[in-house]
Design a protein around this motif. Structure first.
Motif, PDB file in Angstrom:
ATOM      1  N   SER A  88       0.825  -1.168  -0.157  1.00 39.78           N
ATOM      2  CA  SER A  88      -0.076   0.139  -0.032  1.00 39.78           C
ATOM      3  C   SER A  88       0.783   1.242  -0.046  1.00 39.78           C
ATOM      4  O   SER A  88       0.529   2.192  -0.687  1.00 39.78           O
ATOM      5  CB  SER A  88      -1.056   0.209   1.264  1.00 39.78           C
ATOM      6  N   VAL A  89       2.005   1.160   0.756  1.00 39.61           N
ATOM      7  CA  VAL A  89       2.787   2.327   0.646  1.00 39.61           C
ATOM      8  C   VAL A  89       3.464   2.474  -0.415  1.00 39.61           C
ATOM      9  O   VAL A  89       3.695   3.690  -1.075  1.00 39.61           O
ATOM     10  CB  VAL A  89       3.837   2.207   2.070  1.00 39.61           C
ATOM     11  N   HIS A  90       3.593   1.526  -1.174  1.00 39.01           N
ATOM     12  CA  HIS A  90       4.307   1.651  -2.541  1.00 39.01           C
ATOM     13  C   HIS A  90       3.665   2.337  -3.477  1.00 39.01           C
ATOM     14  O   HIS A  90       3.943   3.017  -4.252  1.00 39.01           O
ATOM     15  CB  HIS A  90       5.036   0.171  -3.019  1.00 39.01           C
ATOM     16  N   LYS A  91       2.115   1.880  -3.445  1.00 42.48           N
ATOM     17  CA  LYS A  91       1.439   2.600  -4.450  1.00 42.48           C
ATOM     18  C   LYS A  91       1.015   3.898  -3.953  1.00 42.48           C
ATOM     19  O   LYS A  91       0.841   4.588  -5.242  1.00 42.48           O
ATOM     20  CB  LYS A  91       0.037   1.712  -4.388  1.00 42.48           C
ATOM     21  N   ALA A  92       1.056   4.298  -2.777  1.00 43.53           N
ATOM     22  CA  ALA A  92       0.819   5.599  -2.416  1.00 43.53           C
ATOM     23  C   ALA A  92       1.851   6.463  -2.852  1.00 43.53           C
ATOM     24  O   ALA A  92       1.737   7.643  -3.427  1.00 43.53           O
ATOM     25  CB  ALA A  92       0.768   5.579  -1.007  1.00 43.53           C
ATOM     26  N   HIS A  93       3.374   5.909  -2.525  1.00 40.83           N
ATOM     27  CA  HIS A  93       4.362   6.720  -3.404  1.00 40.83           C
ATOM     28  C   HIS A  93       4.452   6.755  -4.637  1.00 40.83           C
ATOM     29  O   HIS A  93       4.796   7.945  -5.160  1.00 40.83           O
ATOM     30  CB  HIS A  93       5.629   6.017  -3.006  1.00 40.83           C
ATOM     31  N   SER A  94       3.851   5.633  -5.503  1.00 40.28           N
ATOM     32  CA  SER A  94       3.762   6.138  -7.043  1.00 40.28           C
ATOM     33  C   SER A  94       2.733   7.052  -7.247  1.00 40.28           C
ATOM     34  O   SER A  94       3.012   8.002  -7.984  1.00 40.28           O
ATOM     35  CB  SER A  94       3.390   4.746  -7.654  1.00 40.28           C
ATOM     36  N   LYS A  95       1.677   7.093  -6.761  1.00 38.59           N
ATOM     37  CA  LYS A  95       0.584   8.129  -6.957  1.00 38.59           C
ATOM     38  C   LYS A  95       1.124   9.442  -6.787  1.00 38.59           C
ATOM     39  O   LYS A  95       0.966  10.455  -7.304  1.00 38.59           O
ATOM     40  CB  LYS A  95      -0.750   7.668  -6.169  1.00 38.59           C
ATOM     41  N   LEU A  96       1.880   9.634  -5.494  1.00 31.44           N
ATOM     42  CA  LEU A  96       2.409  11.056  -4.959  1.00 31.44           C
ATOM     43  C   LEU A  96       3.497  11.265  -5.922  1.00 31.44           C
ATOM     44  O   LEU A  96       3.564  12.432  -6.114  1.00 31.44           O
ATOM     45  CB  LEU A  96       2.932  10.474  -3.604  1.00 31.44           C
ATOM     46  N   LYS A  97       4.187  10.420  -6.486  1.00 35.27           N
ATOM     47  CA  LYS A  97       5.378  11.070  -7.309  1.00 35.27           C
ATOM     48  C   LYS A  97       4.643  11.448  -8.768  1.00 35.27           C
ATOM     49  O   LYS A  97       5.344  12.553  -9.255  1.00 35.27           O
ATOM     50  CB  LYS A  97       6.166   9.824  -7.734  1.00 35.27           C
ATOM     51  N   LYS A  98       3.639  10.821  -9.147  1.00 37.00           N
ATOM     52  CA  LYS A  98       2.844  11.538 -10.323  1.00 37.00           C
ATOM     53  C   LYS A  98       2.253  12.804 -10.222  1.00 37.00           C
ATOM     54  O   LYS A  98       2.062  13.544 -11.099  1.00 37.00           O
ATOM     55  CB  LYS A  98       1.803  10.572 -10.510  1.00 37.00           C
ATOM     56  N   ASN A  99       1.878  13.011  -8.885  1.00 37.09           N
ATOM     57  CA  ASN A  99       1.099  14.255  -8.526  1.00 37.09           C
ATOM     58  C   ASN A  99       1.792  15.310  -7.668  1.00 37.09           C
ATOM     59  O   ASN A  99       1.283  16.436  -7.459  1.00 37.09           O
ATOM     60  CB  ASN A  99      -0.215  13.748  -7.595  1.00 37.09           C
ATOM     61  N   THR A 100       2.920  15.008  -7.452  1.00 37.85           N
ATOM     62  CA  THR A 100       3.965  16.107  -6.662  1.00 37.85           C
ATOM     63  C   THR A 100       5.185  16.389  -7.702  1.00 37.85           C
ATOM     64  O   THR A 100       5.560  15.747  -8.529  1.00 37.85           O
ATOM     65  CB  THR A 100       4.194  15.701  -5.275  1.00 37.85           C
ATOM     66  N   THR A 101       5.833  17.607  -7.323  1.00 40.12           N
ATOM     67  CA  THR A 101       7.126  18.386  -8.061  1.00 40.12           C
ATOM     68  C   THR A 101       8.194  17.160  -7.489  1.00 40.12           C
ATOM     69  O   THR A 101       8.027  16.467  -6.369  1.00 40.12           O
ATOM     70  CB  THR A 101       7.493  19.303  -7.786  1.00 40.12           C
ATOM     71  N   GLU A 102       9.344  17.036  -8.167  1.00 44.49           N
ATOM     72  CA  GLU A 102      10.387  16.104  -7.797  1.00 44.49           C
ATOM     73  C   GLU A 102      11.080  16.610  -6.521  1.00 44.49           C
ATOM     74  O   GLU A 102      11.409  15.869  -5.726  1.00 44.49           O
ATOM     75  CB  GLU A 102      11.419  16.110  -8.953  1.00 44.49           C
ATOM     76  N   GLU A 103      11.238  18.004  -6.208  1.00 44.85           N
ATOM     77  CA  GLU A 103      11.726  18.636  -5.062  1.00 44.85           C
ATOM     78  C   GLU A 103      11.071  18.114  -3.930  1.00 44.85           C
ATOM     79  O   GLU A 103      11.283  17.722  -2.908  1.00 44.85           O
ATOM     80  CB  GLU A 103      11.732  20.031  -5.363  1.00 44.85           C
ATOM     81  N   ILE A 104       9.383  18.208  -3.905  1.00 45.01           N
ATOM     82  CA  ILE A 104       8.784  17.792  -2.801  1.00 45.01           C
ATOM     83  C   ILE A 104       8.715  16.375  -2.537  1.00 45.01           C
ATOM     84  O   ILE A 104       8.930  16.133  -1.596  1.00 45.01           O
ATOM     85  CB  ILE A 104       7.119  18.242  -3.034  1.00 45.01           C
ATOM     86  N   PHE A 105       8.820  15.606  -3.603  1.00 44.66           N
ATOM     87  CA  PHE A 105       8.850  14.076  -3.361  1.00 44.66           C
ATOM     88  C   PHE A 105      10.245  13.595  -2.650  1.00 44.66           C
ATOM     89  O   PHE A 105      10.262  12.886  -1.826  1.00 44.66           O
ATOM     90  CB  PHE A 105       8.775  13.572  -4.663  1.00 44.66           C
TER      91      PHE A 105
END
Length: 326
Positions: A88-105
């Motif tokens: 679940s954490v991996h899927k959340a990180h994948s979605k987060l990376k798509k929806n945030t900028t590289e610096e925030i990630f």
């Protein structure tokens, strides 16, 4: 057999995890690398133990045996929860990376890292990417292994100190002939459905994830729902037909205590409740949504048939579990 299959894939997953975490030894805690090694040892030891002792009804050191089996059961459930959480954490990180900028990630990734430079923990090499993608694809096998092992250990725990009256139960060996006409037709039809289902699933995933055109996605959804509706309809009819045959082929019902059968029924009903809930929420969402198009109608039909199929199938299986041999 199922336990061995899932154990092998779980060991492959642990190898991939060790390879992936070894790439980050400079910025990750050592426990991250030690954990998959210990888990692999546990999988090997437990699989061997269950393979050798699964059928035993133990009558010595009853309390110690029950304690050990319950500890093993809770360990499997803990491993299962850990695997589900990681996925679940991996899927959340994948979605987060798509929806945030590289610096925030990158800033968010610093949580849990020992090094102040997150660059060291980037997975840039090809072999690292293979390890990363491989072990996340293998997580479902590890989850199923933990559930398989938990069920088998629970039955062993229930059988501790149990006496079986061999005179009251006549064990009948089923003679299975592959090329007997009915068995052969059933196997062929089942394999056709299985291969067709995998093909439809792959086409659906590829078209939905890669195509940007709404028409392509709509076609993929239509194909997916029509295939599943046909399969569920056939399965429902087969289960109803089996229940009708039971009415004509009258046999005595086995009402004796049987821990394995009790667990089978409980797991069957528990799993069905999850599917009932998913179908119920789907129906509510479809009825409440607007506009209503062909995809919504197919989705509604699919959800209703899923409830019907699980109901007919559970009735057929539970009745079959309680029937005496001919």
């Amino acid at each position: 057999g199922g336990l061995i299959l899932f154990a092998i894939f779980s060991l492959v997953m642990d190898v991939f995890k060790i390879g992936y975490y070894s790439s980050f030894y400079s910025c990750l805690s050592a426990i991250k690398i030690i954990y998959p090694i210990v888990q692999a040892i546990f999988v090997v030891a437990q699989t061997y133990f269950l393979w050798v002792s699964a059928k035993d009804c133990i009558h010595v050191h009853l309390n110690v045996t029950r304690c050990g089996l319950m500890l093993t059961l809770t360990t499997n459930l803990a491993v299962w929860m850990s695997a589900v959480t990681d996925e679940s954490v991996h899927k959340a990180h994948s979605k987060l990376k798509k929806n945030t900028t590289e610096e925030i990630f990158r800033w968010l990734l610093k949580v849990g890292m020992r090094s102040s430079s997150v660059e060291e923990c980037n997975c840039n090499s090809q072999i690292c990417q293979i390890f990363k993608n491989g072990y996340f694809w293998l997580y479902p096998f590890n989850i199923e292994y933990s559930l398989f092992a938990s069920a088998m250990v629970y039955v062993m725990w229930k059988n501790v100190g149990r006496f079986i009256d061999h005179h009251s139960h006549h064990i009948q060996r089923l003679k299975f002939k592959l090329f007997r006409r009915t068995f052969f037709v059933g196997i062929i039809l089942g394999l056709i459905i299985l291969v067709s289902g995998l093909g439809v699933l792959i086409l659906y995933e590829v078209q939905v994830n890669s195509s940007a055109e709404p028409s392509k996605k709509s076609q993929a959804l239509t194909m997916y729902y029509i295939f599943n509706i046909v399969c569920l309809s056939l399965m429902s009819l087969v289960c109803i037909g089996g229940s009708v045959i039971y009415r004509f082929d009258k046999r005595d019902m086995d009402r004796h205590k049987n821990p394995t059968r009790t667990l089978d029924v409980a797991l069957l009903m528990g799993a069905a409740l999850g599917q009932y809930a998913i179908s119920y929420y789907s129906i509510v969402a479809i009825v409440a949504s607007t506009p209503r198009d062909a995809i919504s109608a197919l989705n509604l039909t699919y959800a209703l048939l899923m409830i019907a199929q699980h109901t007919f199938q559970n009735v057929f299986i539970i009745e079959g579990l309680h029937r005496q041999p001919p």
